[in-house]
Design an enzyme around this catalytic site. Structure first.
Site, PDB file in Angstrom:
ATOM      1  N   ASP A 124       3.541  -5.909  11.355  1.00  0.00           N
ATOM      2  CA  ASP A 124       3.569  -4.775  10.571  1.00  0.00           C
ATOM      3  C   ASP A 124       2.227  -4.113  11.291  1.00  0.00           C
ATOM      4  OD1 ASP A 124       4.074  -2.811   8.784  1.00  0.00           O
ATOM      5  OD2 ASP A 124       2.734  -3.725   7.117  1.00  0.00           O
ATOM      6  N   TYR A 126       0.060  -0.278  11.681  1.00  0.00           N
ATOM      7  CA  TYR A 126      -0.898   0.663  10.947  1.00  0.00           C
ATOM      8  C   TYR A 126      -0.987   2.034  11.634  1.00  0.00           C
ATOM      9  CZ  TYR A 126      -5.277   1.054   8.016  1.00  0.00           C
ATOM     10  OH  TYR A 126      -6.182   1.571   6.941  1.00  0.00           O
ATOM     11  N   HIS A 131      -2.655   7.865   6.344  1.00  0.00           N
ATOM     12  CA  HIS A 131      -2.825   6.504   5.599  1.00  0.00           C
ATOM     13  C   HIS A 131      -4.037   5.623   5.858  1.00  0.00           C
ATOM     14  CE1 HIS A 131      -1.926   2.711   3.616  1.00  0.00           C
ATOM     15  NE2 HIS A 131      -1.841   2.133   4.818  1.00  0.00           N
ATOM     16  N   ARG A 140     -14.099   1.767   3.528  1.00  0.00           N
ATOM     17  CA  ARG A 140     -15.220   1.889   4.019  1.00  0.00           C
ATOM     18  C   ARG A 140     -15.921   2.996   3.812  1.00  0.00           C
ATOM     19  NH1 ARG A 140     -11.896  -0.933   7.310  1.00  0.00           N
ATOM     20  NH2 ARG A 140     -11.100   1.182   8.337  1.00  0.00           N
ATOM     21  N   GLU A 197       4.234  -0.048  -0.149  1.00  0.00           N
ATOM     22  CA  GLU A 197       3.706   0.728   1.070  1.00  0.00           C
ATOM     23  C   GLU A 197       5.242   1.165   1.397  1.00  0.00           C
ATOM     24  OE1 GLU A 197       1.544  -1.235   3.682  1.00  0.00           O
ATOM     25  OE2 GLU A 197      -0.362  -0.949   2.811  1.00  0.00           O
ATOM     26  N   GLU A 199       7.515   2.366   4.351  1.00  0.00           N
ATOM     27  CA  GLU A 199       7.430   2.119   5.659  1.00  0.00           C
ATOM     28  C   GLU A 199       8.701   2.251   6.266  1.00  0.00           C
ATOM     29  OE1 GLU A 199       5.170  -0.905   7.360  1.00  0.00           O
ATOM     30  OE2 GLU A 199       3.812  -0.985   5.795  1.00  0.00           O
ATOM     31  N   ASP A 229       6.415  -2.680   2.163  1.00  0.00           N
ATOM     32  CA  ASP A 229       5.377  -3.981   2.390  1.00  0.00           C
ATOM     33  C   ASP A 229       4.593  -4.041   0.888  1.00  0.00           C
ATOM     34  OD1 ASP A 229       3.534  -5.614   3.502  1.00  0.00           O
ATOM     35  OD2 ASP A 229       2.229  -3.933   4.544  1.00  0.00           O
ATOM     36  N   ARG A 233      -3.860  -5.079  -3.498  1.00  0.00           N
ATOM     37  CA  ARG A 233      -4.898  -4.417  -3.005  1.00  0.00           C
ATOM     38  C   ARG A 233      -5.999  -5.003  -3.370  1.00  0.00           C
ATOM     39  NH1 ARG A 233      -2.301  -1.721   0.630  1.00  0.00           N
ATOM     40  NH2 ARG A 233      -1.029  -0.177  -0.162  1.00  0.00           N
ATOM     41  N   GLN A 236      -6.206  -8.144  -0.965  1.00  0.00           N
ATOM     42  CA  GLN A 236      -6.583  -7.561   0.416  1.00  0.00           C
ATOM     43  C   GLN A 236      -7.955  -7.146   0.804  1.00  0.00           C
ATOM     44  OE1 GLN A 236      -3.994  -3.979   1.102  1.00  0.00           O
ATOM     45  NE2 GLN A 236      -4.783  -3.687   3.148  1.00  0.00           N
ATOM     46  N   TYR A 240      -9.566  -9.355   3.897  1.00  0.00           N
ATOM     47  CA  TYR A 240      -9.091  -8.622   5.030  1.00  0.00           C
ATOM     48  C   TYR A 240     -10.231  -8.790   6.104  1.00  0.00           C
ATOM     49  CZ  TYR A 240     -11.311  -4.200   5.084  1.00  0.00           C
ATOM     50  OH  TYR A 240     -12.427  -3.145   5.122  1.00  0.00           O
ATOM     51  N   LYS A 249      -0.301  -9.527   1.683  1.00  0.00           N
ATOM     52  CA  LYS A 249       0.950  -9.038   2.491  1.00  0.00           C
ATOM     53  C   LYS A 249       2.207 -10.018   2.063  1.00  0.00           C
ATOM     54  CE  LYS A 249      -1.137  -5.014   3.548  1.00  0.00           C
ATOM     55  NZ  LYS A 249      -0.725  -3.705   3.315  1.00  0.00           N
ATOM     56  N   THR A 253       8.432  -8.681   1.250  1.00  0.00           N
ATOM     57  CA  THR A 253       8.639  -7.485   2.300  1.00  0.00           C
ATOM     58  C   THR A 253      10.201  -7.064   1.860  1.00  0.00           C
ATOM     59  OG1 THR A 253       7.208  -8.238   4.001  1.00  0.00           O
ATOM     60  CG2 THR A 253       8.419  -6.266   4.419  1.00  0.00           C
ATOM     61  N   THR A 345       2.355   2.352   6.812  1.00  0.00           N
ATOM     62  CA  THR A 345       2.606   3.165   5.714  1.00  0.00           C
ATOM     63  C   THR A 345       2.584   4.651   6.285  1.00  0.00           C
ATOM     64  OG1 THR A 345       1.310   1.615   4.198  1.00  0.00           O
ATOM     65  CG2 THR A 345       1.642   3.840   3.520  1.00  0.00           C
ATOM     66  N   GLU A 359      -3.479   5.118  -2.492  1.00  0.00           N
ATOM     67  CA  GLU A 359      -3.745   6.705  -1.772  1.00  0.00           C
ATOM     68  C   GLU A 359      -3.299   7.486  -3.072  1.00  0.00           C
ATOM     69  OE1 GLU A 359      -2.453   7.210   2.371  1.00  0.00           O
ATOM     70  OE2 GLU A 359      -1.239   5.537   1.685  1.00  0.00           O
TER      71      GLU A 359
HETATM   72 CA    CA Z   1       1.834  -2.334   5.691  1.00  0.00          CA
END
Ligand code: CA
Length: 417
Positions: A124, A126, A131, A140, A197, A199, A229, A233, A236, A240, A249, A253, A345, A359
């Site tokens: 997968d 990014y 996104h 962050r 997500e 995708e 996906d 969260r 994650q 992560y 994840k 899927t 995403t 989001e």
């Molecule tokens: Ca993804």
């Protein structure tokens, strides 16, 4: 080029997702029959196994359809892909074949769909800039939202092929290790921030032997599906760093049931956006390699009508699949038929174009209002999430079939035996 006419009337109907221009590949079964390969046309499916047995699909590589997956066709390579498509166009377009082919058609309404191919491995990416910016801003801060590598390489992680399920498969809310900022120590709980997500998935059709160029990578792609996906969260956010997503994840899927081929998508090619930094030579754009595919996301609370919660387009990606695949092989990593590559995403620039609830609700701070009066920050038990994709041609459309999943409640105790 406009609508290609079929002798099957339903394939020529305005808005039909499966006209002769499309001819996507799936695996289906009816009743207790064994699953087999089929091609969608109008509201029917051409049974490829029976068509092959009847001598209507004869190629050097025959038999190709004695197995319930499309990997053997992929392995046969691009010349066979083109010959098969030409033959299918003739069988389903030329009225001279109607009498022979009609008995080999099965109504889609009677069919159960299965995974269309054996998923060899799953990666997968990014690669959606909006996104990545949105998630980076939340996880962050907006000043450092995009990681320093992001504008130079399509970053990704190795996912689990075993997580891939066909549309319609229910998805159970996972348990996992979570840590809220208010607690010093983590806890093991059902995810409270379970998300989707939006995708696209690309399917690698031929093997690589060493690094490949962007153009070589483009020729290796067999086709595309819609991909969800599913993402926890809260799991994650805790797990992560520094190696990326892992259990967040791995629950499931979902992919749409029909592989829409590169050939069908050819008229819809569009270029990647302007580059802020020049890409290194082996990743440079060599032509239009994204596709103009409208995407939408619907959410239906249990027993209630669905609300459209996002609309965007696949052309919002920053990197194309051939660039992702070329990057994937730079180390010499072998790629094989049946490898599935998630795009990352897909989110547009504005709020209604965002391809995840993370989001859309900005991490739960701005709950989303549904048309039925409920609000959502993340998915609730019983919710059904549906992705659709449509490419708009001149007098016809190309559809993918829906990518649907309903959320089942977490197990009461995952370790109870
Ligand atoms: Ca993804």
């Amino acid at each position: 080029m406009g609508l290609k006419s079929s002798w099957l009337a339903s394939a020529n109907a305005p808005g039909c997702p499966f006209p002769l221009n499309n001819l996507p590949y799936g695996v289906f079964s009816v009743g207790d029959d064994e699953p087999r390969c089929g091609v969608a046309i109008g509201d029917m499916i051409l049974d490829c196994q029976r068509a092959e047995e009847a001598g209507l699909l004869e190629f050097e590589e025959t038999p190709l359809f004695d197995v319930p997956f499309w990997n053997e066709v992929m392995e046969a390579g691009p010349e066979l892909w083109a010959a098969l498509r030409a033959r299918l166009e003739d069988l389903l377009g030329n009225p001279a074949h109607k009498a022979a082919v009609m008995p080999l058609l099965v109504p889609q309404a009677d069919a159960q769909m299965h995974l269309p191919f054996l998923v060899a491995e799953y990666t997968d990416f990014y690669a959606g800039r909006n996104h990545a910016f949105n998630v980076g801003s939340m996880f962050r801060d907006p000043a450092n939202a995009l990681p320093p590598n992001w504008l130079h390489i399509p970053i990704g992680y190795n996912g689990r092929a075993s997580s891939v399920v066909v549309s319609g498969t229910p998805v159970r809310r996972p348990w996992g290790q979570l840590k809220s900022p208010d607690h010093a120590l983590p806890a093991f709980l059902p995810s409270r921030r379970f998300d989707f997500e939006l995708e696209m998935g690309a399917i690698v059709g031929t093997a690589s032997d060493g690094p490949v160029t962007v153009d070589e990578a483009d020729a290796m792609i067999f086709g595309y599906v819609l991909l969800n996906d599913w993402s926890a969260r809260d799991i994650q956010a805790w797990e992560y760093q520094p190696l990326g997503p892992f259990q967040a994840k791995a629950t499931a899927t979902s992919i749409s049931p029909w592989i829409v081929t590169n050939a069908a998508l050819e008229p819809f090619r569009v270029a990647c956006p302007e580059r802020e930094f020049e890409l290194l030579p082996h990743l440079k754009d060599t032509g239009p390699m994204l596709y103009n595919i409208d995407l939408d996301v619907r959410l239906a609370p249990k027993g209630k009508a669905a609300s459209t919660i996002a609309r965007t387009n696949y052309r919002e990606m920053y990197y194309s699949v051939p660039q992702q695949l070329a990057h994937h092989t730079t180390s010499g990593c072998p790629m094989n038929p049946g490898d599935l590559l998630g795009s990352g995403t897909i989110s547009g620039a504005t709020k209604p174009e965002r391809g995840s609830l993370l989001e859309l609700s900005w991490g739960g701070k701005e709950p989303l209002q549904l048309e039925t009066g409920e609000t959502r920050s993340f998915l609730e038990d019983g919710d059904t999430l549906t992705l659709t994709g449509t490419a708009h041609g001149d007098g016809y459309v190309i559809g993918f079939g829906e990518c649907v999943g309903q959320i089942l409640p977490a197990l009461e105790d995952p370790y109870k035996r």
